[in-house]
Design a protein around this motif. Structure first.
Motif, mmCIF file in Angstrom:
data_model
loop_
_atom_site.group_PDB
_atom_site.id
_atom_site.type_symbol
_atom_site.label_atom_id
_atom_site.label_comp_id
_atom_site.label_asym_id
_atom_site.label_seq_id
_atom_site.Cartn_x
_atom_site.Cartn_y
_atom_site.Cartn_z
ATOM 1 N N ALA A 66 1.296 4.436 6.311
ATOM 2 C CA ALA A 66 2.451 3.758 5.711
ATOM 3 C C ALA A 66 3.417 4.740 5.061
ATOM 4 O O ALA A 66 4.620 4.497 4.984
ATOM 5 C CB ALA A 66 1.986 2.735 4.677
ATOM 6 N N THR A 67 2.878 5.866 4.572
ATOM 7 C CA THR A 67 3.727 6.868 3.909
ATOM 8 C C THR A 67 4.009 8.060 4.805
ATOM 9 O O THR A 67 4.672 9.012 4.396
ATOM 10 C CB THR A 67 3.048 7.352 2.615
ATOM 11 O OG1 THR A 67 1.730 7.841 2.919
ATOM 12 C CG2 THR A 67 2.937 6.217 1.619
ATOM 13 N N ASP A 68 3.474 8.031 6.047
ATOM 14 C CA ASP A 68 3.703 9.077 7.045
ATOM 15 C C ASP A 68 3.297 10.446 6.534
ATOM 16 O O ASP A 68 3.998 11.442 6.693
ATOM 17 C CB ASP A 68 5.172 9.106 7.474
ATOM 18 C CG ASP A 68 5.352 9.852 8.792
ATOM 19 O OD1 ASP A 68 6.454 10.383 9.016
ATOM 20 O OD2 ASP A 68 4.383 9.902 9.585
ATOM 21 N N ARG A 69 2.119 10.480 5.898
ATOM 22 C CA ARG A 69 1.627 11.754 5.381
ATOM 23 C C ARG A 69 0.746 12.427 6.411
ATOM 24 O O ARG A 69 0.267 11.821 7.351
ATOM 25 C CB ARG A 69 0.849 11.535 4.089
ATOM 26 C CG ARG A 69 1.734 10.934 2.986
ATOM 27 C CD ARG A 69 1.026 10.949 1.657
ATOM 28 N NE ARG A 69 1.890 10.407 0.623
ATOM 29 C CZ ARG A 69 1.580 10.395 -0.669
ATOM 30 N NH1 ARG A 69 0.442 10.922 -1.077
ATOM 31 N NH2 ARG A 69 2.411 9.883 -1.553
ATOM 32 N N ILE A 106 0.817 -1.218 0.000
ATOM 33 C CA ILE A 106 0.000 0.000 0.000
ATOM 34 C C ILE A 106 0.848 1.265 0.000
ATOM 35 O O ILE A 106 0.418 2.314 -0.478
ATOM 36 C CB ILE A 106 -0.975 -0.021 1.201
ATOM 37 C CG1 ILE A 106 -2.152 0.920 0.942
ATOM 38 C CG2 ILE A 106 -0.263 0.317 2.502
ATOM 39 C CD1 ILE A 106 -3.323 0.700 1.873
ATOM 40 N N HIS A 107 2.087 1.183 0.517
ATOM 41 C CA HIS A 107 2.946 2.370 0.562
ATOM 42 C C HIS A 107 3.383 2.808 -0.826
ATOM 43 O O HIS A 107 3.792 3.949 -1.032
ATOM 44 C CB HIS A 107 4.185 2.083 1.413
ATOM 45 C CG HIS A 107 5.044 0.975 0.873
ATOM 46 N ND1 HIS A 107 4.652 -0.349 0.910
ATOM 47 C CD2 HIS A 107 6.268 0.999 0.267
ATOM 48 C CE1 HIS A 107 5.589 -1.102 0.372
ATOM 49 N NE2 HIS A 107 6.578 -0.313 -0.026
ATOM 50 N N GLU A 108 3.289 1.916 -1.801
ATOM 51 C CA GLU A 108 3.671 2.232 -3.174
ATOM 52 C C GLU A 108 2.474 2.530 -4.061
ATOM 53 O O GLU A 108 2.628 2.816 -5.242
ATOM 54 C CB GLU A 108 4.468 1.061 -3.774
ATOM 55 C CG GLU A 108 5.757 0.742 -3.027
ATOM 56 C CD GLU A 108 6.449 -0.486 -3.577
ATOM 57 O OE1 GLU A 108 5.770 -1.267 -4.297
ATOM 58 O OE2 GLU A 108 7.648 -0.675 -3.320
ATOM 59 N N SER A 109 1.274 2.456 -3.485
ATOM 60 C CA SER A 109 0.053 2.613 -4.280
ATOM 61 C C SER A 109 -0.321 4.073 -4.442
ATOM 62 O O SER A 109 -0.070 4.905 -3.565
ATOM 63 C CB SER A 109 -1.108 1.855 -3.616
ATOM 64 O OG SER A 109 -0.808 0.488 -3.492
ATOM 65 N N LEU A 139 -10.632 2.951 5.136
ATOM 66 C CA LEU A 139 -9.638 2.055 5.712
ATOM 67 C C LEU A 139 -8.351 2.050 4.890
ATOM 68 O O LEU A 139 -7.242 2.149 5.431
ATOM 69 C CB LEU A 139 -10.199 0.636 5.806
ATOM 70 C CG LEU A 139 -11.263 0.361 6.873
ATOM 71 C CD1 LEU A 139 -11.781 -1.056 6.744
ATOM 72 C CD2 LEU A 139 -10.703 0.590 8.253
ATOM 73 N N LEU A 140 -8.482 1.916 3.590
ATOM 74 C CA LEU A 140 -7.297 1.864 2.734
ATOM 75 C C LEU A 140 -6.558 3.193 2.736
ATOM 76 O O LEU A 140 -5.319 3.228 2.733
ATOM 77 C CB LEU A 140 -7.701 1.469 1.306
ATOM 78 C CG LEU A 140 -8.231 0.035 1.134
ATOM 79 C CD1 LEU A 140 -8.595 -0.228 -0.323
ATOM 80 C CD2 LEU A 140 -7.194 -0.978 1.601
ATOM 81 N N LEU A 141 -7.296 4.292 2.736
ATOM 82 C CA LEU A 141 -6.641 5.605 2.756
ATOM 83 C C LEU A 141 -5.899 5.835 4.072
ATOM 84 O O LEU A 141 -4.819 6.431 4.085
ATOM 85 C CB LEU A 141 -7.673 6.710 2.524
ATOM 86 C CG LEU A 141 -8.248 6.797 1.099
ATOM 87 C CD1 LEU A 141 -9.388 7.791 1.041
ATOM 88 C CD2 LEU A 141 -7.163 7.162 0.102
ATOM 89 N N LEU A 142 -6.468 5.362 5.169
ATOM 90 C CA LEU A 142 -5.774 5.504 6.447
ATOM 91 C C LEU A 142 -4.508 4.656 6.471
ATOM 92 O O LEU A 142 -3.453 5.103 6.933
ATOM 93 C CB LEU A 142 -6.696 5.110 7.595
ATOM 94 C CG LEU A 142 -6.081 5.213 9.000
ATOM 95 C CD1 LEU A 142 -5.602 6.643 9.273
ATOM 96 C CD2 LEU A 142 -7.073 4.779 10.062
ATOM 97 N N ARG A 184 7.271 0.470 8.747
ATOM 98 C CA ARG A 184 6.675 1.687 8.191
ATOM 99 C C ARG A 184 5.583 2.263 9.089
ATOM 100 O O ARG A 184 5.075 3.351 8.810
ATOM 101 C CB ARG A 184 6.094 1.394 6.805
ATOM 102 C CG ARG A 184 7.125 0.895 5.799
ATOM 103 C CD ARG A 184 6.535 0.850 4.401
ATOM 104 N NE ARG A 184 7.495 0.270 3.475
ATOM 105 C CZ ARG A 184 7.491 -1.011 3.110
ATOM 106 N NH1 ARG A 184 6.556 -1.822 3.585
ATOM 107 N NH2 ARG A 184 8.399 -1.471 2.285
ATOM 108 N N PHE A 185 5.213 1.548 10.129
ATOM 109 C CA PHE A 185 4.099 1.988 10.973
ATOM 110 C C PHE A 185 4.557 2.180 12.416
ATOM 111 O O PHE A 185 5.379 1.410 12.927
ATOM 112 C CB PHE A 185 2.961 0.959 10.953
ATOM 113 C CG PHE A 185 2.329 0.756 9.605
ATOM 114 C CD1 PHE A 185 1.267 1.539 9.200
ATOM 115 C CD2 PHE A 185 2.797 -0.224 8.739
ATOM 116 C CE1 PHE A 185 0.680 1.358 7.966
ATOM 117 C CE2 PHE A 185 2.215 -0.414 7.501
ATOM 118 C CZ PHE A 185 1.148 0.384 7.105
ATOM 119 N N LYS A 186 3.997 3.185 13.048
ATOM 120 C CA LYS A 186 4.210 3.371 14.478
ATOM 121 C C LYS A 186 3.245 2.462 15.241
ATOM 122 O O LYS A 186 2.125 2.218 14.779
ATOM 123 C CB LYS A 186 3.959 4.828 14.861
ATOM 124 C CG LYS A 186 4.908 5.820 14.195
ATOM 125 C CD LYS A 186 4.554 7.249 14.584
ATOM 126 C CE LYS A 186 5.492 8.230 13.900
ATOM 127 N NZ LYS A 186 5.157 9.642 14.247
#
Length: 355
Positions: free
Chosen positions: A328-331, A223-226, A320-323, A287-289
């Motif tokens: 995952a990308t720390d945005r 998901i981090h590359e999506s 869910l996917l957006l979260l 990639r996740f806290k």
């Protein structure tokens, strides 16, 4: 099926056998626990045992006329009550009260099994309470439920409560190998995913279920590359109905759990549930806290609860996917605005999202 053939639940089986041997069988039981761990099977087997013509040592013979009738569902003294629509209704309990007025037709006991008793409407539960307060002789009533708290305390107080435990992973794995010819390595993965439930493990024998799980985990693993548009398209494709979507959310919870376990210092001593995705779990966990993983787990649980309402499933899955993508990308973006307002119900929706 006899007591000796029931997988797991040895403590409960031994307790029932002792009660039978001492002729101190209670007039009513409550069997509680998750789905697929043997509650209904044990209830049906107990009904066979108390009416078996040739059984000995606290078990049934599975050969006599009574056992054969019980196994085929044709024994006149063994009745099962299931919900009629979403509930068990008072008319069903009234019909039960009429049957209890008469002596058993063929066996020593008339056995009534009320499956998923947590689905009783309040008036049905109150009607059953009157039966339990003055139980007729030669009758045995067995209730099954997920949790003891889902039943009226007054009903619980008049029954013997036996809590069933999830089955051991090794027991499920062995059953899959012996009964279904599954290869040991695959059986081990399926047993972990079953979470102690034999019925869940049996469902995984359908390759479509495993393919659906694999598709979902491949999405969240990368998901981090999506791109956002890819996630919205995935949510559209993901949207399912009923059991499929419910199980999908369970897969997502096992993924989040594995990411959390991977971050623990004692990760080597705690096995992953998604063993076939071990490498991807290791790559994704960093990639996740930890607090973000707990936050997302809570959100999945909230969506599961809201499934009982007429929510917009596609919007919920997009959220869910957006979260997941955001964490995952720390945005900095906050995807909570995508959560459908009609899912509020009795829940706090959306759940508080930390930074």
């Amino acid at each position: 099926m006899s007591f000796a053939e029931i997988i797991g639940q040895k403590r409960i089986i031994n307790l029932l056998r002792r009660a039978l041997a001492q002729e101190h069988l209670p007039h009513s039981f409550i069997f509680t626990g998750m789905e697929g761990i043997g509650k209904q099977l044990t209830a049906l087997t107990l009904a066979k045992v108390v009416n078996c013509e040739d059984g000995a040592a606290g078990d049934c013979c599975d050969r006599c006329v009574s056992c054969r009738k019980a196994a085929s569902g044709n024994h006149p003294d063994i009745n099962t009550i299931e919900r009629d629509g979403p509930f068990i209704k008072i008319e069903q309990i009234r019909a039960l009260k009429q049957r209890l007025r008469f002596k058993p037709l063929e066996g020593r006991y008339r056995v009534t099994i009320i499956n998923n008793a947590q689905n009783m409407k309040i008036e049905a539960a109150n009607a059953l309470l009157k039966v339990l307060e003055e139980p007729p002789a030669e009758n045995l009533i067995i209730l099954t439920a997920y949790e003891i708290t889902s039943l009226l305390p007054t009903i619980v107080s008049r029954c013997l409560h036996l809590p069933f435990q999830p089955l051991a992973t090794e027991e499920i794995s062995t059953h899959l190998c012996q009964a279904h010819g599954v290869e040991p390595e695959k059986a081990a993965i399926m047993a972990e995913l079953a979470g102690g439930s034999l019925s869940r493990a049996a469902a995984l024998l359908d390759e479509k279920q495993l393919d659906r799980r694999r598709w979902l985990l491949e999405i969240v693993a990368g998901i981090h590359e999506s791109h956002i548009t890819d996630l919205l398209a995935a949510a559209k494709a993901w949207k399912g109905e009923g059991p499929d979507l419910k199980q999908d959310l369970e897969w997502l919870k096992t993924w989040l759990r594995d990411l959390f376990v991977q971050q623990l210092e004692a990760a080597d001593s705690i096995s992953l549930l998604n063993l076939d995705f071990a490498e991807k779990v290791e790559g994704a966990s960093s990639r996740f806290k930890p607090d973000h993983l707990l936050e997302m787990f809570e959100l999945v649980c909230t969506v599961q609860g809201a499934m009982r309402y007429n929510i917009n499933k596609r919007l919920s899955l997009e959220a869910l996917l957006l979260l997941l993508h955001t964490r995952a990308t720390d945005r900095v973006g906050d995807p909570r605005g995508h959560l459908p307002a009609q899912a509020r119900g009795p829940f706090t929706w959306p759940v508080t999202v930390g930074r």
